[in-house]
Design a protein around this motif. Structure first.
Motif, mmCIF file in Angstrom:
data_model
loop_
_atom_site.group_PDB
_atom_site.id
_atom_site.type_symbol
_atom_site.label_atom_id
_atom_site.label_comp_id
_atom_site.label_asym_id
_atom_site.label_seq_id
_atom_site.Cartn_x
_atom_site.Cartn_y
_atom_site.Cartn_z
ATOM 1 N N GLY A 3 0.816 -1.212 0.000
ATOM 2 C CA GLY A 3 0.000 0.000 0.000
ATOM 3 C C GLY A 3 0.847 1.259 0.000
ATOM 4 N N LEU A 4 1.893 1.259 0.812
ATOM 5 C CA LEU A 4 2.788 2.417 0.848
ATOM 6 C C LEU A 4 3.504 2.602 -0.483
ATOM 7 C CD1 LEU A 4 4.305 2.073 4.422
ATOM 8 C CD2 LEU A 4 2.689 3.792 3.610
ATOM 9 N N ARG A 5 3.980 1.492 -1.048
ATOM 10 C CA ARG A 5 4.667 1.591 -2.341
ATOM 11 C C ARG A 5 3.701 2.056 -3.432
ATOM 12 N NH1 ARG A 5 7.509 -3.197 -0.628
ATOM 13 N NH2 ARG A 5 6.070 -4.476 -1.823
ATOM 14 N N MET A 6 2.481 1.538 -3.388
ATOM 15 C CA MET A 6 1.479 1.931 -4.369
ATOM 16 C C MET A 6 1.256 3.441 -4.330
ATOM 17 S SD MET A 6 -2.559 0.805 -4.512
ATOM 18 C CE MET A 6 -2.874 1.500 -2.890
ATOM 19 N N GLN A 7 1.067 3.983 -3.126
ATOM 20 C CA GLN A 7 0.829 5.415 -2.993
ATOM 21 C C GLN A 7 2.064 6.230 -3.348
ATOM 22 O OE1 GLN A 7 -1.178 6.506 0.602
ATOM 23 N NE2 GLN A 7 -2.705 4.905 0.368
ATOM 24 N N LEU A 8 3.218 5.740 -3.008
ATOM 25 C CA LEU A 8 4.461 6.435 -3.343
ATOM 26 C C LEU A 8 4.641 6.513 -4.861
ATOM 27 C CD1 LEU A 8 7.167 7.722 -2.432
ATOM 28 C CD2 LEU A 8 8.127 5.418 -2.497
ATOM 29 N N PHE A 9 4.475 5.388 -5.541
ATOM 30 C CA PHE A 9 4.611 5.373 -6.997
ATOM 31 C C PHE A 9 3.553 6.248 -7.662
ATOM 32 C CE2 PHE A 9 6.667 0.963 -6.614
ATOM 33 C CZ PHE A 9 7.951 1.485 -6.705
ATOM 34 N N ARG A 10 2.343 6.185 -7.140
ATOM 35 C CA ARG A 10 1.256 7.003 -7.694
ATOM 36 C C ARG A 10 1.596 8.485 -7.550
ATOM 37 N NH1 ARG A 10 -3.987 8.440 -4.940
ATOM 38 N NH2 ARG A 10 -5.401 9.118 -6.574
ATOM 39 N N GLY A 11 2.100 8.865 -6.397
ATOM 40 C CA GLY A 11 2.483 10.252 -6.157
ATOM 41 C C GLY A 11 3.609 10.720 -7.056
ATOM 42 N N GLN A 12 4.451 9.793 -7.471
ATOM 43 C CA GLN A 12 5.576 10.121 -8.351
ATOM 44 C C GLN A 12 5.210 9.960 -9.832
ATOM 45 O OE1 GLN A 12 8.497 7.316 -6.905
ATOM 46 N NE2 GLN A 12 9.238 8.733 -5.345
#
Length: 173
Positions: A3-12
């Motif tokens: 979930g954290l990686r998903m949101q991080l990648f989405r934000g980038q």
């Protein structure tokens, strides 16, 4: 972690990586409370990646697999709007003078429907600012219709008295 990686990648704006993480959540942990949100994120990521068919499919999967989640409620609303694309919408209102307004009577024209309320001063200000648009484009066929959302006719009439716009105003209570 997914979930954290998903949101991080989405934000980038790394949508490919974010899609992989979201898929990982919904396939590996379908019962997790994060799964419906991850499925919704799949829709959003496909939409941002300009893949509308995959985005719509993600929404349908969300509704099917997680029908009672708040994310499914959002998905149903979006799917309903997507179904309207390319279809003729007929709106019917009652004009301030009590006569009927039917959008279908104005086929071929560009019609701007602005919803407003006396309780929202900015919605009244928007109408005042649209006068310039009206003055330029009305001779070419632009039709602006104001639709008041106030609950009582006296409130609408009071607000209407202070509004100085040249287009039709409607009120259905």
């Amino acid at each position: 972690a997914h979930g954290l990686r998903m949101q991080l990648f989405r934000g980038q704006s790394k949508f490919g990586e974010a899609i992989l993480e979201a898929r990982s959540i919904v396939t590996k942990f379908p019962e997790d409370e994060l799964a419906p949100q991850a499925q919704y994120f799949l829709y959003d990521l496909y939409r941002r990646s300009e893949e509308p068919e995959k985005a719509a499919a993600a929404l349908r999967t969300l509704v099917k697999n997680y029908p009672k989640s708040e994310w499914a409620d959002k998905a149903r609303g979006i799917l309903g709007r997507l179904e309207l694309v390319g279809k003729i919408i007929d709106l019917n209102f009652t004009k301030a003078d009590g006569t009927a307004f039917k959008l279908s009577d104005h086929r071929g024209k560009v019609v701007l429907v602005i919803y407003w309320s006396s309780a929202n001063p900015s919605s009244i200000q928007v109408q005042e600012r649209l006068k310039a648009l009206h003055d330029v484009y009305h001779p070419q066929g632009l039709l602006i219709i104001g639709v008041n959302l106030d609950r009582g006719r006296p409130t609408f009439e009071k607000a209407l008295a202070g509004l100085s716009v040249p287009w039709t105003q409607c009120f259905d209570g």
